[in-house]
Scaffold this active site. Structure first.
Site, PDB file in Angstrom:
ATOM      1  N   THR A 116       0.846  -1.190   0.000  1.00 52.01           N
ATOM      2  CA  THR A 116       0.000   0.000   0.000  1.00 52.01           C
ATOM      3  C   THR A 116       0.882   1.240   0.000  1.00 52.01           C
ATOM      4  O   THR A 116       1.946   1.256   0.605  1.00 52.01           O
ATOM      5  CB  THR A 116      -0.884  -0.001   1.259  1.00 52.01           C
ATOM      6  OG1 THR A 116      -1.796  -1.095   1.187  1.00 52.01           O
ATOM      7  CG2 THR A 116      -1.674   1.288   1.386  1.00 52.01           C
TER       8      THR A 116
ATOM      9  N   PHE B 290      -2.230  -4.648   7.464  1.00 53.51           N
ATOM     10  CA  PHE B 290      -3.407  -5.510   7.377  1.00 53.51           C
ATOM     11  C   PHE B 290      -4.645  -4.715   7.755  1.00 53.51           C
ATOM     12  O   PHE B 290      -4.839  -4.333   8.907  1.00 53.51           O
ATOM     13  CB  PHE B 290      -3.215  -6.746   8.249  1.00 53.51           C
ATOM     14  CG  PHE B 290      -2.024  -7.548   7.815  1.00 53.51           C
ATOM     15  CD1 PHE B 290      -2.052  -8.241   6.611  1.00 53.51           C
ATOM     16  CD2 PHE B 290      -0.863  -7.569   8.559  1.00 53.51           C
ATOM     17  CE1 PHE B 290      -0.941  -8.957   6.178  1.00 53.51           C
ATOM     18  CE2 PHE B 290       0.248  -8.282   8.139  1.00 53.51           C
ATOM     19  CZ  PHE B 290       0.208  -8.976   6.940  1.00 53.51           C
TER      20      PHE B 290
ATOM     21  N   ARG C  66     -13.877  -7.180  -1.266  1.00 52.54           N
ATOM     22  CA  ARG C  66     -13.291  -6.830   0.027  1.00 52.54           C
ATOM     23  C   ARG C  66     -12.727  -5.418  -0.028  1.00 52.54           C
ATOM     24  O   ARG C  66     -12.048  -5.035  -0.963  1.00 52.54           O
ATOM     25  CB  ARG C  66     -12.186  -7.824   0.376  1.00 52.54           C
ATOM     26  CG  ARG C  66     -11.462  -7.547   1.708  1.00 52.54           C
ATOM     27  CD  ARG C  66     -10.183  -6.771   1.502  1.00 52.54           C
ATOM     28  NE  ARG C  66      -9.382  -6.677   2.744  1.00 52.54           N
ATOM     29  CZ  ARG C  66      -8.255  -5.964   2.847  1.00 52.54           C
ATOM     30  NH1 ARG C  66      -7.810  -5.280   1.807  1.00 52.54           N
ATOM     31  NH2 ARG C  66      -7.598  -5.924   3.980  1.00 52.54           N
TER      32      ARG C  66
END
Length: 301
Positions: free
Chosen positions: A168, A221, A196
């Protein structure tokens, strides 16, 4: 005020052969955005530009190079926030636009904050943003990882200490006028369920910015980051702590409450940097007082 910018490119165990690419990519993002701030550009423009650089770099899990979900497709999430008035834009499950943060930025000009899937893509087309073939987002590296996931029963991507991409990207900046902005963009986790949505497009979770406190962008996460609203929590700590301490406390909160692993970059309203991660590595870069760029995968480097 002296402008500042800090970026990240993912928190995980980055294999040695991929560390240089992560460092170089983060460095380039700062080197592209920093001169803009020096010329008087807004913090919003700077973080958007920095994230664009990272979205188009196949090194990272965002835009070109993003991971594939369990159907073998790419779904991108992104957000951007203005610290002046808390204006916020976010998109999720975007498949046909390489730089989803651009859609999020356009959304800030409307009365809405968050669009997903086909609705987000329709809005992007209406705004004249450039669409791409979804195949242009896929890299050979991620196709191989997808095959590994398909062939390995019990494969778990929620393990910060093995070389599973968690690249990310994000940026936080403060401009010469003292205004702040933050942005985050991601392809999510490898083999994720279709539809998701992680922390990156959720206000207070993967991104937050308030001129009165500071700004933050997270990587890691997403489920745990969402549950602890980690970026907002870390910004709240800025009311009583320096930026480095606030970043550490944000990660400690994540781990204590939900056993989460992540990385966090921050700036406070004074222009002081904060960064912390409880993974082996977090790719990042920021501008030093002399105008040079520090880039590393270790917080103590």
């Amino acid at each position: 005020m002296e402008p500042k910018i800090i970026v990240h490119g993912g928190a995980w165990t980055i294999p040695p052969e991929r560390q240089k690419a992560h460092i170089d990519g983060c460095r380039e993002a700062v080197e592209r955005a920093w001169p803009m701030l020096q010329r008087g550009a807004s913090a919003l423009d700077a973080v958007q530009t920095a994230v664009n650089v990272l979205e188009m770099d196949p090194t990272f899990d965002s835009g070109r190079g993003a991971v594939l979900n369990s159907d073998g497709q790419i779904e991108l999430d992104a957000s951007i926030m203005d610290g002046r008035d808390l204006n916020f834009g976010a998109v999720a499950a975007v498949r046909r636009f390489m730089t989803p943060v651009d859609i999020a930025r356009k959304l800030m000009e409307t009365e809405f904050c968050f669009l997903v899937g086909e609705g987000a893509e329709r809005f992007a087309r209406e705004q004249g943003l450039k669409e791409c073939d979804p195949r242009a987002l896929v890299t050979e590296r991620e196709l191989k990882l997808f095959e590994t996931i398909c062939n390995q029963q019990g494969y778990c991507t929620h393990d910060a200490f093995k070389p599973v991409p968690q690249g990310t990207v994000g940026a936080v900046a403060i401009d010469r006028y003292g205004n702040m902005a933050a942005a985050t963009s991601t392809g999510g986790t490898p083999g994720k369920r279709p539809g998701r949505v992680g922390d990156a497009p959720i206000c207070g979770a993967g991104v937050y910015c308030d001129n009165l406190l500071g700004g933050a962008s997270a990587t890691g996460f997403g489920e745990g980051i969402i549950r602890t609203l980690m970026c907002r929590s870390a910004c709240d700590y800025l009311a009583q702590h320096d930026a480095m301490t606030a970043a550490r406390m944000g990660i400690e909160l994540l781990h204590a409450r939900v056993q989460g692993h992540a990385g966090l970059i921050m700036l406070n309203s004074k222009g002081e940097y904060g960064l912390f991660h409880n993974t082996d590595h977090m790719a990042h870069a920021y501008v030093l007082p002399d105008g040079s760029v520090h880039a590393s995968v270790h917080r103590d480097a």
